[in-house]
Design a protein around this motif. Sequence first.
Motif, mmCIF file in Angstrom:
data_model
loop_
_atom_site.group_PDB
_atom_site.id
_atom_site.type_symbol
_atom_site.label_atom_id
_atom_site.label_comp_id
_atom_site.label_asym_id
_atom_site.label_seq_id
_atom_site.Cartn_x
_atom_site.Cartn_y
_atom_site.Cartn_z
ATOM 1 N N GLU A 1 10.203 -4.323 2.996
ATOM 2 C CA GLU A 1 11.283 -4.541 2.027
ATOM 3 C C GLU A 1 10.965 -5.633 1.015
ATOM 4 O O GLU A 1 11.416 -5.570 -0.133
ATOM 5 C CB GLU A 1 12.566 -4.884 2.768
ATOM 6 C CG GLU A 1 13.087 -3.739 3.636
ATOM 7 C CD GLU A 1 14.268 -4.108 4.503
ATOM 8 O OE1 GLU A 1 14.958 -3.193 4.993
ATOM 9 O OE2 GLU A 1 14.506 -5.326 4.714
ATOM 10 N N GLU A 2 10.165 -6.624 1.415
ATOM 11 C CA GLU A 2 9.889 -7.757 0.534
ATOM 12 C C GLU A 2 8.449 -7.818 0.034
ATOM 13 O O GLU A 2 8.195 -8.323 -1.064
ATOM 14 C CB GLU A 2 10.223 -9.076 1.255
ATOM 15 C CG GLU A 2 11.633 -9.169 1.792
ATOM 16 C CD GLU A 2 12.694 -9.128 0.694
ATOM 17 O OE1 GLU A 2 12.395 -9.582 -0.435
ATOM 18 O OE2 GLU A 2 13.817 -8.650 0.959
ATOM 19 N N LEU A 3 7.510 -7.303 0.822
ATOM 20 C CA LEU A 3 6.091 -7.465 0.472
ATOM 21 C C LEU A 3 5.446 -6.180 -0.026
ATOM 22 O O LEU A 3 4.301 -6.205 -0.475
ATOM 23 C CB LEU A 3 5.313 -7.999 1.681
ATOM 24 C CG LEU A 3 5.812 -9.316 2.275
ATOM 25 C CD1 LEU A 3 4.962 -9.712 3.478
ATOM 26 C CD2 LEU A 3 5.820 -10.424 1.227
ATOM 27 N N GLY A 4 6.153 -5.054 0.099
ATOM 28 C CA GLY A 4 5.627 -3.810 -0.446
ATOM 29 C C GLY A 4 4.700 -3.027 0.451
ATOM 30 O O GLY A 4 4.007 -2.115 -0.028
ATOM 31 N N MET A 5 4.668 -3.342 1.753
ATOM 32 C CA MET A 5 3.841 -2.549 2.650
ATOM 33 C C MET A 5 4.430 -1.141 2.783
ATOM 34 O O MET A 5 5.622 -0.927 2.646
ATOM 35 C CB MET A 5 3.750 -3.202 4.025
ATOM 36 C CG MET A 5 3.027 -4.542 4.040
ATOM 37 S SD MET A 5 1.257 -4.452 3.647
ATOM 38 C CE MET A 5 1.254 -4.989 1.926
ATOM 39 N N ALA B 1 -2.356 -10.909 6.748
ATOM 40 C CA ALA B 1 -2.423 -11.700 5.518
ATOM 41 C C ALA B 1 -3.511 -11.175 4.589
ATOM 42 O O ALA B 1 -3.328 -11.118 3.362
ATOM 43 C CB ALA B 1 -2.669 -13.166 5.849
ATOM 44 N N SER B 2 -4.634 -10.757 5.165
ATOM 45 C CA SER B 2 -5.716 -10.229 4.323
ATOM 46 C C SER B 2 -5.350 -8.864 3.750
ATOM 47 O O SER B 2 -5.704 -8.544 2.612
ATOM 48 C CB SER B 2 -7.019 -10.144 5.107
ATOM 49 O OG SER B 2 -6.932 -9.219 6.164
ATOM 50 N N VAL B 3 -4.630 -8.046 4.536
ATOM 51 C CA VAL B 3 -4.164 -6.752 4.021
ATOM 52 C C VAL B 3 -3.284 -6.969 2.800
ATOM 53 O O VAL B 3 -3.445 -6.313 1.759
ATOM 54 C CB VAL B 3 -3.397 -5.970 5.113
ATOM 55 C CG1 VAL B 3 -2.818 -4.678 4.533
ATOM 56 C CG2 VAL B 3 -4.305 -5.667 6.288
ATOM 57 N N LEU B 4 -2.353 -7.889 2.909
ATOM 58 C CA LEU B 4 -1.464 -8.201 1.793
ATOM 59 C C LEU B 4 -2.254 -8.714 0.593
ATOM 60 O O LEU B 4 -1.988 -8.326 -0.555
ATOM 61 C CB LEU B 4 -0.429 -9.230 2.243
ATOM 62 C CG LEU B 4 0.580 -9.686 1.186
ATOM 63 C CD1 LEU B 4 1.408 -8.517 0.694
ATOM 64 C CD2 LEU B 4 1.482 -10.773 1.765
ATOM 65 N N GLU B 5 -3.234 -9.557 0.851
ATOM 66 C CA GLU B 5 -4.054 -10.115 -0.218
ATOM 67 C C GLU B 5 -4.793 -9.014 -0.984
ATOM 68 O O GLU B 5 -4.821 -9.005 -2.222
ATOM 69 C CB GLU B 5 -5.044 -11.113 0.373
ATOM 70 C CG GLU B 5 -5.956 -11.783 -0.634
ATOM 71 C CD GLU B 5 -6.946 -12.743 0.022
ATOM 72 O OE1 GLU B 5 -8.009 -12.983 -0.579
ATOM 73 O OE2 GLU B 5 -6.654 -13.211 1.131
ATOM 74 N N PHE B 6 -5.387 -8.073 -0.250
ATOM 75 C CA PHE B 6 -6.100 -6.976 -0.897
ATOM 76 C C PHE B 6 -5.144 -6.123 -1.742
ATOM 77 O O PHE B 6 -5.468 -5.736 -2.864
ATOM 78 C CB PHE B 6 -6.785 -6.092 0.144
ATOM 79 C CG PHE B 6 -7.902 -6.762 0.886
ATOM 80 C CD1 PHE B 6 -8.831 -7.550 0.238
ATOM 81 C CD2 PHE B 6 -8.040 -6.592 2.267
ATOM 82 C CE1 PHE B 6 -9.872 -8.171 0.915
ATOM 83 C CE2 PHE B 6 -9.069 -7.198 2.954
ATOM 84 C CZ PHE B 6 -9.981 -7.991 2.286
ATOM 85 N N CYS B 7 -3.988 -5.815 -1.173
ATOM 86 C CA CYS B 7 -3.036 -4.941 -1.869
ATOM 87 C C CYS B 7 -2.464 -5.614 -3.114
ATOM 88 O O CYS B 7 -2.204 -4.946 -4.120
ATOM 89 C CB CYS B 7 -1.915 -4.529 -0.921
ATOM 90 S SG CYS B 7 -2.451 -3.445 0.418
ATOM 91 N N MET B 8 -2.259 -6.914 -3.054
ATOM 92 C CA MET B 8 -1.761 -7.632 -4.222
ATOM 93 C C MET B 8 -2.825 -7.738 -5.308
ATOM 94 O O MET B 8 -2.515 -7.690 -6.502
ATOM 95 C CB MET B 8 -1.281 -9.026 -3.804
ATOM 96 C CG MET B 8 -0.020 -9.011 -2.956
ATOM 97 S SD MET B 8 0.535 -10.677 -2.479
ATOM 98 C CE MET B 8 1.025 -11.327 -4.082
ATOM 99 N N ILE C 1 -3.273 0.630 -0.354
ATOM 100 C CA ILE C 1 -1.948 0.752 0.251
ATOM 101 C C ILE C 1 -2.013 0.090 1.617
ATOM 102 O O ILE C 1 -2.907 0.387 2.418
ATOM 103 C CB ILE C 1 -1.531 2.224 0.381
ATOM 104 C CG1 ILE C 1 -1.225 2.804 -1.013
ATOM 105 C CG2 ILE C 1 -0.331 2.382 1.303
ATOM 106 C CD1 ILE C 1 -0.856 4.267 -0.996
ATOM 107 N N GLY C 2 -1.065 -0.795 1.891
ATOM 108 C CA GLY C 2 -1.121 -1.570 3.123
ATOM 109 C C GLY C 2 -0.167 -1.084 4.203
ATOM 110 O O GLY C 2 0.980 -0.726 3.925
#
Length: 276
Positions: free
Chosen positions: A111-115, A75-82, A89-90
Amino acid sequence: MKVIDFRFRPNTPEIINGIAGSNMFKAACKAIGFDARKPQPLEEIVADLEARGVELSVISGRDCETTYGSPANNASVLEFCMAYPDHFIGFWGVDPHKGMAAVRELRHSVEELGMRGASIDPYLAHIRPNEARYYPIYAACCDLNIPVFVTTAPPPQVAGAVMDYTDPRYIDIVARDFPELKIVMSHGGYPFVNEAIFTCLRNANVYMDCSEYEQAPMAEAYIQAMNTLITDKVVFASAHPFIEQADALEVYAKMPLSAEAREKIMYSNARKVLGL
């Protein structure tokens, strides 16, 4: 010179406290004096990246909930990347013990979150990277056309973790079984230095970083190989915040690398792995 850091985690207060208090790394942090690390707000961290010429940083997630009971940090990885998509890049952390649920989660993250990749820690999962439970994850990575980031050196005093789980010779088997899969061995497979170098040399789909071990005993073999055998197969990684990124960059600035090797290791090899 432009730089891509292939192993970076922002040293926000939440991250510093989370690492220091984790079930996996509590003893390791005490052993290496991690409590001296200075936390920073995210905007200040990004400003420092820009000042150092770091164009992109890969943030790798970690999920070892089954073996250590700590929740995944994805969740924190996604938060930083957003928050800073032009800087981060996550890679989604995957727990192989969660079976197809982990595979579906990885697919959703890409596919949905951009990792942009998957991240695994066999030594924390307490299984070798060529164990059957990893193979659905590798197959999904091939299907999604994303690389997998594999931690291949255990830090000190991690309960239940043994060096055998990080031996690059098991990566050699995975590379044989999944020739389409881009594999990045993080921490250079230390202390299996020669095995890591040869695994990169003989497999077109295997890369590595040498983070944390560029000045360790036997590290001269890494440097020799960077200048000759595997110039195209090594990416720079700081392992921040375990190692301060500024300190890691200084180590590489003093490293006796050819101009061609330096540019590839600090920048263009990472672009190739990331498909940029």
